[in-house]
Every structure is written in structure tokens, then in C-alpha cells.
Design a protein around this motif. Structure first.
Motif, PDB file in Angstrom:
ATOM      1  N   GLY A   1       0.784  -1.236   0.000  1.00  0.00           N
ATOM      2  CA  GLY A   1       0.000   0.000   0.000  1.00  0.00           C
ATOM      3  C   GLY A   1       0.811   1.278   0.000  1.00  0.00           C
ATOM      4  O   GLY A   1       0.248   2.369   0.083  1.00  0.00           O
ATOM      5  N   SER A   2       2.142   1.180  -0.104  1.00  0.00           N
ATOM      6  CA  SER A   2       2.916   2.423  -0.194  1.00  0.00           C
ATOM      7  C   SER A   2       2.932   2.882  -1.657  1.00  0.00           C
ATOM      8  O   SER A   2       2.494   2.170  -2.552  1.00  0.00           O
ATOM      9  CB  SER A   2       4.352   2.222   0.303  1.00  0.00           C
ATOM     10  OG  SER A   2       5.205   1.805  -0.747  1.00  0.00           O
ATOM     11  N   GLU A   3       3.473   4.066  -1.893  1.00  0.00           N
ATOM     12  CA  GLU A   3       3.716   4.500  -3.259  1.00  0.00           C
ATOM     13  C   GLU A   3       4.693   3.540  -3.940  1.00  0.00           C
ATOM     14  O   GLU A   3       5.417   2.805  -3.260  1.00  0.00           O
ATOM     15  CB  GLU A   3       4.267   5.939  -3.273  1.00  0.00           C
ATOM     16  CG  GLU A   3       5.677   6.134  -2.723  1.00  0.00           C
ATOM     17  CD  GLU A   3       5.671   6.373  -1.203  1.00  0.00           C
ATOM     18  OE1 GLU A   3       5.025   5.593  -0.472  1.00  0.00           O
ATOM     19  OE2 GLU A   3       6.360   7.315  -0.748  1.00  0.00           O
TER      20      GLU A   3
ATOM     21  N   GLN B   1       6.743   6.398  -8.460  1.00  0.00           N
ATOM     22  CA  GLN B   1       6.064   7.566  -7.879  1.00  0.00           C
ATOM     23  C   GLN B   1       6.992   8.329  -6.938  1.00  0.00           C
ATOM     24  O   GLN B   1       7.012   9.561  -6.928  1.00  0.00           O
ATOM     25  CB  GLN B   1       4.791   7.127  -7.145  1.00  0.00           C
ATOM     26  CG  GLN B   1       3.687   6.708  -8.094  1.00  0.00           C
ATOM     27  CD  GLN B   1       2.555   5.952  -7.387  1.00  0.00           C
ATOM     28  OE1 GLN B   1       2.770   5.277  -6.374  1.00  0.00           O
ATOM     29  NE2 GLN B   1       1.347   6.076  -7.913  1.00  0.00           N
TER      30      GLN B   1
ATOM     31  N   PRO C   1       2.415  14.777   1.087  1.00  0.00           N
ATOM     32  CA  PRO C   1       1.071  14.193   1.209  1.00  0.00           C
ATOM     33  C   PRO C   1       1.096  12.732   1.687  1.00  0.00           C
ATOM     34  O   PRO C   1       2.072  12.004   1.444  1.00  0.00           O
ATOM     35  CB  PRO C   1       0.509  14.265  -0.215  1.00  0.00           C
ATOM     36  CG  PRO C   1       1.426  15.125  -1.000  1.00  0.00           C
ATOM     37  CD  PRO C   1       2.733  15.188  -0.286  1.00  0.00           C
ATOM     38  N   ALA C   2       0.009  12.321   2.325  1.00  0.00           N
ATOM     39  CA  ALA C   2      -0.086  10.967   2.899  1.00  0.00           C
ATOM     40  C   ALA C   2      -0.033   9.869   1.847  1.00  0.00           C
ATOM     41  O   ALA C   2       0.243   8.713   2.183  1.00  0.00           O
ATOM     42  CB  ALA C   2      -1.369  10.844   3.716  1.00  0.00           C
ATOM     43  N   GLU C   3      -0.250  10.194   0.562  1.00  0.00           N
ATOM     44  CA  GLU C   3      -0.138   9.155  -0.483  1.00  0.00           C
ATOM     45  C   GLU C   3       1.314   8.738  -0.694  1.00  0.00           C
ATOM     46  O   GLU C   3       1.581   7.819  -1.456  1.00  0.00           O
ATOM     47  CB  GLU C   3      -0.673   9.627  -1.844  1.00  0.00           C
ATOM     48  CG  GLU C   3      -2.042  10.211  -1.849  1.00  0.00           C
ATOM     49  CD  GLU C   3      -1.976  11.725  -1.684  1.00  0.00           C
ATOM     50  OE1 GLU C   3      -2.065  12.164  -0.506  1.00  0.00           O
ATOM     51  OE2 GLU C   3      -1.840  12.452  -2.680  1.00  0.00           O
ATOM     52  N   PHE C   4       2.247   9.438  -0.056  1.00  0.00           N
ATOM     53  CA  PHE C   4       3.670   9.106  -0.200  1.00  0.00           C
ATOM     54  C   PHE C   4       4.270   8.741   1.163  1.00  0.00           C
ATOM     55  O   PHE C   4       5.180   9.415   1.658  1.00  0.00           O
ATOM     56  CB  PHE C   4       4.431  10.295  -0.796  1.00  0.00           C
ATOM     57  CG  PHE C   4       3.984  10.688  -2.178  1.00  0.00           C
ATOM     58  CD1 PHE C   4       4.550  10.100  -3.290  1.00  0.00           C
ATOM     59  CD2 PHE C   4       2.988  11.636  -2.355  1.00  0.00           C
ATOM     60  CE1 PHE C   4       4.141  10.454  -4.575  1.00  0.00           C
ATOM     61  CE2 PHE C   4       2.568  11.992  -3.629  1.00  0.00           C
ATOM     62  CZ  PHE C   4       3.146  11.392  -4.742  1.00  0.00           C
TER      63      PHE C   4
ATOM     64  N   GLN D   1       7.495  10.314   3.074  1.00  0.00           N
ATOM     65  CA  GLN D   1       7.364  11.005   4.369  1.00  0.00           C
ATOM     66  C   GLN D   1       8.413  10.480   5.339  1.00  0.00           C
ATOM     67  O   GLN D   1       9.106  11.241   6.011  1.00  0.00           O
ATOM     68  CB  GLN D   1       5.971  10.768   4.972  1.00  0.00           C
ATOM     69  CG  GLN D   1       4.858  11.535   4.299  1.00  0.00           C
ATOM     70  CD  GLN D   1       3.519  11.276   4.998  1.00  0.00           C
ATOM     71  OE1 GLN D   1       3.261  10.177   5.499  1.00  0.00           O
ATOM     72  NE2 GLN D   1       2.658  12.286   5.024  1.00  0.00           N
TER      73      GLN D   1
ATOM     74  N   THR E   1      -0.071   1.586   6.953  1.00  0.00           N
ATOM     75  CA  THR E   1       0.206   3.019   7.110  1.00  0.00           C
ATOM     76  C   THR E   1      -0.368   3.507   8.435  1.00  0.00           C
ATOM     77  O   THR E   1      -1.234   2.858   9.035  1.00  0.00           O
ATOM     78  CB  THR E   1      -0.421   3.846   5.977  1.00  0.00           C
ATOM     79  OG1 THR E   1      -1.846   3.727   6.064  1.00  0.00           O
ATOM     80  CG2 THR E   1       0.043   3.378   4.610  1.00  0.00           C
TER      81      THR E   1
ATOM     82  N   ASN F   1      -2.439   5.849   8.994  1.00  0.00           N
ATOM     83  CA  ASN F   1      -3.889   6.047   8.951  1.00  0.00           C
ATOM     84  C   ASN F   1      -4.635   4.733   9.155  1.00  0.00           C
ATOM     85  O   ASN F   1      -5.637   4.681   9.875  1.00  0.00           O
ATOM     86  CB  ASN F   1      -4.305   6.691   7.621  1.00  0.00           C
ATOM     87  CG  ASN F   1      -3.924   8.168   7.599  1.00  0.00           C
ATOM     88  OD1 ASN F   1      -3.728   8.790   8.648  1.00  0.00           O
ATOM     89  ND2 ASN F   1      -3.798   8.722   6.403  1.00  0.00           N
TER      90      ASN F   1
ATOM     91  N   GLY G   1       4.670   6.113   7.033  1.00  0.00           N
ATOM     92  CA  GLY G   1       4.397   7.540   6.937  1.00  0.00           C
ATOM     93  C   GLY G   1       5.283   8.326   7.884  1.00  0.00           C
ATOM     94  O   GLY G   1       6.408   7.908   8.187  1.00  0.00           O
TER      95      GLY G   1
END
Ligand code: MG
Length: 337
Positions: A54-56, A60, A81-84, A88, A259, A261, A283
Motif C-alpha cells: 500500500g505504499s507508493e 512515484q 502528502p499521505a499518499e507518499f 514522508q 500506514t 492512517n 508515513g
């Protein structure tokens, strides 16, 4: 304060391909980050993505690094951003290392050179970084390590190597081949391991509900299983939580809490079992630290086969935050060439 920013992709080959329920993995790829502040002080970071968790993706993360200017600020670092999540972690830990070093002796002369770490990744570069740059930040030796066994029958002989180097916790991947074979090898492994050993079983979400119950039953009988990790996929959260009450053997979530979240969501939904945290892809380490300290959760820090830079950053977090009786899932060096 602005920081000069450089990044260098790396590749690192496994000695043998790593087989899990997610498939076969041959080469670890990632990105090494280098920040230099206005006084010439250096901080190292590492982006080690794990997209099937589930990470980038690496691509990316590379695109993200390429669009950054060569001079960045702490605002840039703390607003990724949290998508990365792997970015992070990499950027914050580089910043953290630089700042921690500021508070220490501040000696950053002779940074060892960072040429030639593209392409094959250069173990020499990593070990140089480990010994010259980061040893003041190496965690103390109170951490215990969980030794990752090969899947299948090979586990029956490989545990001795870990035992000889002092490891007492072993991890074995299940759900990889037929249940009958794995149960047979499990019996043999339980017989072979000394009574003071502990065994972790990791299904990577690959069991059926019926198989998970069988594994929990034999684990209860074996008496040396510390926990069963991620028996079912994350969608089956309610089923996993119900199983937690039915067996003596503890259950750990891993894929479900990849993650920060997701970790918060599982906690809010009532999970009070073990959380496996792959900090390098979870994250922001700052936010992770805050959450763990606020909720006193039972945590096992675990590797994503990162190299020395992220490994040391994660182990420092583990010293601070992990459950004192639980080994960290970092007994993996024997997996690399
Ligand atoms: Mg796992």
C-alpha cells in the motif's frame, strides 16, 4: 533554514528470492536521500517503498523527488502528502538525523563521498555510511531480533544459524504452499527448536478462515508460537478480531496496519492485539511516535528489507516505542548478498 537536497536510486539483490503469499521478490530498490544544511551538516534518509503493502511505488517516489527543487525547507519536508508514506518517512528521518546531529557533537566532516551509489547500490557505500555517519545514532544492544526463516522445508535446518548468533525468536512464512506440507514442517520445526525459542507465523493474509482456525489450534498446542501474523486479508478485520478472543495464541496485524492512517483506523475499531509496524512505509515518524506514545499499543517493529540508513532510523524508533519483550523483525541481513 534551507537544505541542499540530493537523491540517489539504489538496487540491492537478495541472496535468494524471497517468497511470500504476495509473490516472489528478487531485488530491493529504493532511494537514498541526502540533506545538507547551511552549515554543511548532513542528514541521510531512505525511501524504501513496498507498493503491494500500500505504499507508493518506486516510480512515484522518484517522480516526487524529481519535482522538488535542489534547495528545500522543513515546510517542504513536513508537508509531504499521505499518499507518499515512504517519502514522508525518508525525508523526515533525514531531517531528524541532521537535527539530532546538531544537538550532538555536530561533527560532520568527511562525509565519506556519495559518488557511485546508483546502479547496483554498492553495499560498500551503505556500510561506509553505517560506520562513519550513523554509528553515534545506533540504538543500544537491548533490542532482540526475530530471525526470518526461509519458507517451506528449508526452515527446518536454517534456524540453527540464527540460534548460533543469539536470536531466540524465529519467523516463518506460511500460506505459501499446501497446508498439509506446512503443518507437517511446522510439527518438525516445533520439535527441533529448543524450548526457549519463540516462533512467529506470518500468513501475509493468505489463509482461509478455516485454515486460520487450524493454525491457531496447532499453535495453541505447540506452546512456542508467539503470534500468528495477518491470518486473513485486511478486509476480514471483523473475523480476525473475533478469532483473537477464541485462542490463546495472539494475533498480530501487519497488512491491515501498513500506514499510520490504517493503524489509527484499526485501533479506533477496537484492535488491542499486536500491531506490526513497518515504519519505513508507515508515513511520518513524528506522527507515528505521537500515536504510539498516546495509546500505549503493543508494537512489533518490522523490516521492509531497507538498507542501513532506514534500518537505523527504524531501530531508533523501536528502542523508543516497541514492547520491551518483543523482538524486532529485523533479523534479515542474511537475506542479502
Ligand atoms: Mg507480515
Amino acid at each position: 533554514m534551507t537544505y541542499c537536497f540530493e537523491f540517489h536510486p539504489y538496487q540491492r539483490q537478495f541472496r535468494h528470492p524471497l517468497t511470500t503469499h504476495h509473490g516472489i521478490w528478487k531485488v530491493r530498490e529504493g532511494i537514498i536521500l541526502r540533506l545538507v544544511d547551511e552549515k554543511g551538516r548532513v542528514g541521510w534518509g531512505e525511501i524504501a517503498p513496498l507498493p503491494w503493502f500500500g505504499s507508493e511505488t518506486l516510480e512515484q517516489a522518484l517522480t516526487f523527488c524529481q519535482q522538488l527543487p535542489s534547495q528545500i525547507t522543513s515546510t517542504d519536508i513536513f508537508s509531504i502528502p499521505a499518499e507518499f508514506p515512504a517519502c514522508q518517512f525518508g525525508f523526515e528521518s533525514a531531517w531528524d538525523g541532521l537535527v539530532a546531529r546538531n544537538g550532538g557533537d555536530g561533527g560532520d566532516e568527511g562525509d565519506g563521498g556519495d559518488e557511485g551509489d546508483e546502479g547496483d547500490g554498492g553495499d560498500g557505500e551503505e556500510s561506509r555510511i553505517e560506520t562513519e555517519k550513523t554509528s553515534p545514532l545506533l540504538p543500544n544492544s537491548s533490542l532482540k531480533y526475530s530471525y526470518l526463516l526461509p519458507t517451506g522445508e528449508a526452515a527446518l535446518t536454517s534456524w540453527q544459524q540464527g540460534w548460533q548468533q543469539g536470536d531466540r525468536t524465529f519467523k516463518w512464512k506460511i500460506g505459501v504452499t499446501s497446508m498439509e506440507s506446512e503443518l507437517r514442517w511446522f510439527d518438525q520445526l516445533v520439535q527441533a527448536l529448543p524450548p526457549s525459542a519463540q516462533l512467529r507465523l506470518d500468513a501475509n493474509g493468505g489463509l482461509t478462515q478455516h485454515q486460520a482456525q487450524q493454525w491457531l489450534k496447532v499453535s495453541d498446542q505447540a506452546g512456542i508460537v508467539e503470534f500468528l501474523e495477518q491470518p486473513l486479508p485486511p478486509e476480514a478485520f471483523d473475523v480476525i478480531r473475533a478469532m483473537e478472543d477464541q485462542y490463546k495464541t495472539a494475533i498480530a496485524l501487519d497488512e491491515s496496519v501498513a500506514t499510520l492512517n490504517q493503524l489509527k483506523t484499526c485501533y479506533q475499531q477496537g484492535w488491542r492485539g499486536i500491531f506490526v509496524i513497518k515504519a519505513a512505509i508507515a508515513g511520518s515518524p513524528t506522527q507515528l511516535r505521537q500515536f504510539c506514545q498516546a495509546h500505549d499499543i503493543d508494537v512489533v517493529f518490522s523490516s521492509v528489507f531497507e538498507s542501513a540508513i532506514a534500518r537505523i532510523a527504524v531501530l531508533n524508533l523501536a528502542v523508543e516505542l516497541s514492547h520491551p519483550h518483543r523482538a524486532v523483525g529485523f533479523g534479515v541481513n542474511h537475506w542479502f548478498v
